[in-house]
Design a protein around this motif. Sequence first.
Motif, PDB file in Angstrom:
ATOM      1  N   ALA A   4      92.607  14.437  -3.792  1.00  8.03           N
ATOM      2  CA  ALA A   4      92.554  15.807  -3.254  1.00  8.03           C
ATOM      3  C   ALA A   4      91.467  15.931  -2.192  1.00  8.03           C
ATOM      4  O   ALA A   4      91.649  16.613  -1.176  1.00  8.03           O
ATOM      5  CB  ALA A   4      92.324  16.794  -4.394  1.00  8.03           C
ATOM      6  N   LEU A   5      90.338  15.258  -2.395  1.00  6.26           N
ATOM      7  CA  LEU A   5      89.256  15.300  -1.399  1.00  6.26           C
ATOM      8  C   LEU A   5      89.682  14.617  -0.107  1.00  6.26           C
ATOM      9  O   LEU A   5      89.419  15.124   0.997  1.00  6.26           O
ATOM     10  CB  LEU A   5      87.991  14.640  -1.958  1.00  6.26           C
ATOM     11  CG  LEU A   5      87.183  15.488  -2.939  1.00  6.26           C
ATOM     12  CD1 LEU A   5      86.138  14.640  -3.663  1.00  6.26           C
ATOM     13  CD2 LEU A   5      86.519  16.671  -2.230  1.00  6.26           C
ATOM     14  N   LEU A   6      90.340  13.472  -0.237  1.00  4.96           N
ATOM     15  CA  LEU A   6      90.788  12.754   0.960  1.00  4.96           C
ATOM     16  C   LEU A   6      91.828  13.573   1.726  1.00  4.96           C
ATOM     17  O   LEU A   6      91.815  13.628   2.960  1.00  4.96           O
ATOM     18  CB  LEU A   6      91.345  11.376   0.573  1.00  4.96           C
ATOM     19  CG  LEU A   6      90.280  10.355   0.159  1.00  4.96           C
ATOM     20  CD1 LEU A   6      90.913   9.133  -0.510  1.00  4.96           C
ATOM     21  CD2 LEU A   6      89.430   9.909   1.365  1.00  4.96           C
ATOM     22  N   ASP A  57      91.533  15.202   5.554  1.00  2.62           N
ATOM     23  CA  ASP A  57      92.575  15.029   6.581  1.00  2.62           C
ATOM     24  C   ASP A  57      93.047  16.365   7.112  1.00  2.62           C
ATOM     25  O   ASP A  57      93.248  16.541   8.313  1.00  2.62           O
ATOM     26  CB  ASP A  57      93.787  14.306   5.970  1.00  2.62           C
ATOM     27  CG  ASP A  57      93.702  12.813   6.201  1.00  2.62           C
ATOM     28  OD1 ASP A  57      92.770  12.389   6.914  1.00  2.62           O
ATOM     29  OD2 ASP A  57      94.545  12.078   5.657  1.00  2.62           O
ATOM     30  N   ALA A  58      93.251  17.303   6.180  1.00  5.48           N
ATOM     31  CA  ALA A  58      93.843  18.589   6.550  1.00  5.48           C
ATOM     32  C   ALA A  58      92.855  19.474   7.293  1.00  5.48           C
ATOM     33  O   ALA A  58      93.253  20.354   8.052  1.00  5.48           O
ATOM     34  CB  ALA A  58      94.356  19.295   5.298  1.00  5.48           C
ATOM     35  N   GLN A  59      91.557  19.287   7.043  1.00  5.95           N
ATOM     36  CA  GLN A  59      90.532  20.160   7.617  1.00  5.95           C
ATOM     37  C   GLN A  59      89.514  19.317   8.378  1.00  5.95           C
ATOM     38  O   GLN A  59      88.350  19.218   7.962  1.00  5.95           O
ATOM     39  CB  GLN A  59      89.787  20.925   6.503  1.00  5.95           C
ATOM     40  CG  GLN A  59      90.677  21.632   5.516  1.00  5.95           C
ATOM     41  CD  GLN A  59      90.986  23.053   5.947  1.00  5.95           C
ATOM     42  OE1 GLN A  59      90.298  23.607   6.774  1.00  5.95           O
ATOM     43  NE2 GLN A  59      92.034  23.628   5.405  1.00  5.95           N
ATOM     44  N   LEU A  74      83.182  19.309   2.235  1.00  6.95           N
ATOM     45  CA  LEU A  74      84.421  18.981   1.524  1.00  6.95           C
ATOM     46  C   LEU A  74      84.106  19.018   0.038  1.00  6.95           C
ATOM     47  O   LEU A  74      83.604  18.051  -0.527  1.00  6.95           O
ATOM     48  CB  LEU A  74      84.918  17.608   1.949  1.00  6.95           C
ATOM     49  CG  LEU A  74      85.227  17.487   3.444  1.00  6.95           C
ATOM     50  CD1 LEU A  74      85.445  16.023   3.830  1.00  6.95           C
ATOM     51  CD2 LEU A  74      86.438  18.338   3.827  1.00  6.95           C
ATOM     52  N   GLN A  75      84.394  20.142  -0.567  1.00  7.00           N
ATOM     53  CA  GLN A  75      83.999  20.337  -1.954  1.00  7.00           C
ATOM     54  C   GLN A  75      85.158  20.924  -2.749  1.00  7.00           C
ATOM     55  O   GLN A  75      85.824  21.843  -2.286  1.00  7.00           O
ATOM     56  CB  GLN A  75      82.800  21.284  -2.035  1.00  7.00           C
ATOM     57  CG  GLN A  75      82.328  21.522  -3.459  1.00  7.00           C
ATOM     58  CD  GLN A  75      81.097  22.421  -3.517  1.00  7.00           C
ATOM     59  OE1 GLN A  75      79.984  21.958  -3.632  1.00  7.00           O
ATOM     60  NE2 GLN A  75      81.328  23.712  -3.426  1.00  7.00           N
ATOM     61  N   LEU A  76      85.364  20.397  -3.944  1.00  9.73           N
ATOM     62  CA  LEU A  76      86.350  20.958  -4.872  1.00  9.73           C
ATOM     63  C   LEU A  76      85.595  21.457  -6.094  1.00  9.73           C
ATOM     64  O   LEU A  76      84.671  20.796  -6.570  1.00  9.73           O
ATOM     65  CB  LEU A  76      87.340  19.883  -5.314  1.00  9.73           C
ATOM     66  CG  LEU A  76      88.184  19.226  -4.219  1.00  9.73           C
ATOM     67  CD1 LEU A  76      88.998  18.080  -4.812  1.00  9.73           C
ATOM     68  CD2 LEU A  76      89.113  20.248  -3.566  1.00  9.73           C
ATOM     69  N   THR A  77      86.015  22.604  -6.593  1.00  8.56           N
ATOM     70  CA  THR A  77      85.427  23.129  -7.826  1.00  8.56           C
ATOM     71  C   THR A  77      86.343  22.780  -8.991  1.00  8.56           C
ATOM     72  O   THR A  77      87.555  23.004  -8.905  1.00  8.56           O
ATOM     73  CB  THR A  77      85.275  24.665  -7.734  1.00  8.56           C
ATOM     74  OG1 THR A  77      84.427  24.969  -6.634  1.00  8.56           O
ATOM     75  CG2 THR A  77      84.685  25.242  -9.008  1.00  8.56           C
ATOM     76  N   TYR A  78      85.785  22.199 -10.032  1.00 10.22           N
ATOM     77  CA  TYR A  78      86.560  21.999 -11.255  1.00 10.22           C
ATOM     78  C   TYR A  78      86.769  23.377 -11.875  1.00 10.22           C
ATOM     79  O   TYR A  78      85.799  24.031 -12.263  1.00 10.22           O
ATOM     80  CB  TYR A  78      85.815  21.083 -12.227  1.00 10.22           C
ATOM     81  CG  TYR A  78      85.758  19.638 -11.748  1.00 10.22           C
ATOM     82  CD1 TYR A  78      86.820  18.765 -11.997  1.00 10.22           C
ATOM     83  CD2 TYR A  78      84.657  19.146 -11.055  1.00 10.22           C
ATOM     84  CE1 TYR A  78      86.777  17.442 -11.568  1.00 10.22           C
ATOM     85  CE2 TYR A  78      84.612  17.825 -10.619  1.00 10.22           C
ATOM     86  CZ  TYR A  78      85.674  16.984 -10.885  1.00 10.22           C
ATOM     87  OH  TYR A  78      85.635  15.675 -10.451  1.00 10.22           O
ATOM     88  N   SER A  79      88.041  23.815 -11.896  1.00 11.41           N
ATOM     89  CA  SER A  79      88.280  25.189 -12.311  1.00 11.41           C
ATOM     90  C   SER A  79      89.276  25.251 -13.457  1.00 11.41           C
ATOM     91  O   SER A  79      89.982  24.289 -13.752  1.00 11.41           O
ATOM     92  CB  SER A  79      88.767  26.017 -11.127  1.00 11.41           C
ATOM     93  OG  SER A  79      90.019  25.536 -10.699  1.00 11.41           O
ATOM     94  N   LEU A  82      81.524  13.148   1.269  1.00  5.72           N
ATOM     95  CA  LEU A  82      80.850  13.086   2.565  1.00  5.72           C
ATOM     96  C   LEU A  82      81.648  12.135   3.446  1.00  5.72           C
ATOM     97  O   LEU A  82      81.945  11.008   3.043  1.00  5.72           O
ATOM     98  CB  LEU A  82      79.418  12.572   2.405  1.00  5.72           C
ATOM     99  CG  LEU A  82      78.477  13.431   1.555  1.00  5.72           C
ATOM    100  CD1 LEU A  82      77.154  12.692   1.310  1.00  5.72           C
ATOM    101  CD2 LEU A  82      78.214  14.775   2.231  1.00  5.72           C
ATOM    102  N   ARG A  83      81.975  12.611   4.639  1.00  8.25           N
ATOM    103  CA  ARG A  83      82.696  11.728   5.556  1.00  8.25           C
ATOM    104  C   ARG A  83      81.772  10.575   5.974  1.00  8.25           C
ATOM    105  O   ARG A  83      80.548  10.689   5.860  1.00  8.25           O
ATOM    106  CB  ARG A  83      83.108  12.507   6.811  1.00  8.25           C
ATOM    107  CG  ARG A  83      84.053  13.663   6.555  1.00  8.25           C
ATOM    108  CD  ARG A  83      84.303  14.407   7.877  1.00  8.25           C
ATOM    109  NE  ARG A  83      84.804  15.748   7.653  1.00  8.25           N
ATOM    110  CZ  ARG A  83      86.094  16.055   7.527  1.00  8.25           C
ATOM    111  NH1 ARG A  83      87.013  15.116   7.590  1.00  8.25           N
ATOM    112  NH2 ARG A  83      86.466  17.313   7.343  1.00  8.25           N
TER     113      ARG A  83
END
Length: 351
Positions: A226-228, A232-234, A240-245, A264-265
């Motif tokens: 999902a991070l990768l 790519d999409a943004q 680039l952060q995802l929250t465990y929800s 981190l890119r």
Amino acid sequence: MTDLARLEDLPPDYRNALTAQNLVPLWPSLRALLPEGTPRPNTRATHWSYAAIRPLLLRAGELTPIEKAERRVLVLANPGHGLEKMQASAAIYLGMQLLLPGEWAPAHRHTPNAVRMVVEGEGAWTTVDGEKCSMRRGDLVLTPSGLWHEHGHDGTQPVIWLDVLDLPIVYYLEASYHVNGSRQSQRPGRSDGVYAHGGLLPTEVFSRPGQAYPMLRYPWEQARAALLELADAQPQQSALQLTYSNPETGGDALNILGFYALMLRPGQTLQLPLRSPAMVFHLIEGGATVQVADQQFRLAESDTCCAPGFSAVTLSNNASDTPAFLFMADETPLHRKLGVFEMRGPAPASA
Ligand code: GTQ
């Protein structure tokens, strides 16, 4: 700012008279209780190296059988609080736990919430509320407040994971306790694939699902992918952060601490905004430097560090050709619920 009178400015007979009545004058402590401008945290920016922890933890495996430990854990303690307090920050507890092949850490439940971030080894599992959650490197497994959990290991090599609990704050509230139980019957993991597709929520037609914690295991392969895809999409987006929800509510996975996966890119430096909650960083993959105020921690894989609230934090990827992946934990849900959350300064620019 005016200096306030000290305790020693009061005559001894008056101080004794106060003490005898369980009374304390406020003014000698007022500035310490309510410091000017920003808090004065005990939490110290601290780095724990996995290369240092690992052999000591394996030695604990030789020194202390699991029956005599229940949970074989070395606590990552913040010297700013005093090591004996066994806390990383005001609300965060960190521990590295070792389970050897064939061992079993018996069932219990407790009021503090816990998560496991798997660091090393194959074949271990945690059963949470009867659901068997397999543990692979980078997976996040929740054991929310009050749910039965036990750990087992069917593999051949040691398994090590990072425990993150809200134990210090629950203990401070005098709400911390546990209950022991017997071995749970196991259902296969339910959450692995069920919530794997963002925006598509499995829907019970005939009944409400009714589970407060519908997703207990967050496989790393999904978070990483999902991070990768996000990167790519943004392509313009710096953080680039995802929250465990909680996929049913969209809110935080647990009530007190927040959990995030961050990428981190290649070559990226990311300056985080100044915020009130303390934070923990754990490097899952790659090489990264975490700068906290004037201290710099060069994290190798599986290293962990913490930063107090209101500190300037800058993350850099040490590699120019590969991404770096971090797991983060912080006290944001708690601060928001208590109404003390603050973020200062504009959203930072990023190199
Ligand atoms: O695995 O249940 O690091 O109860 C501290 C307390 C782990 C656990 C810790 C616990 C556990």
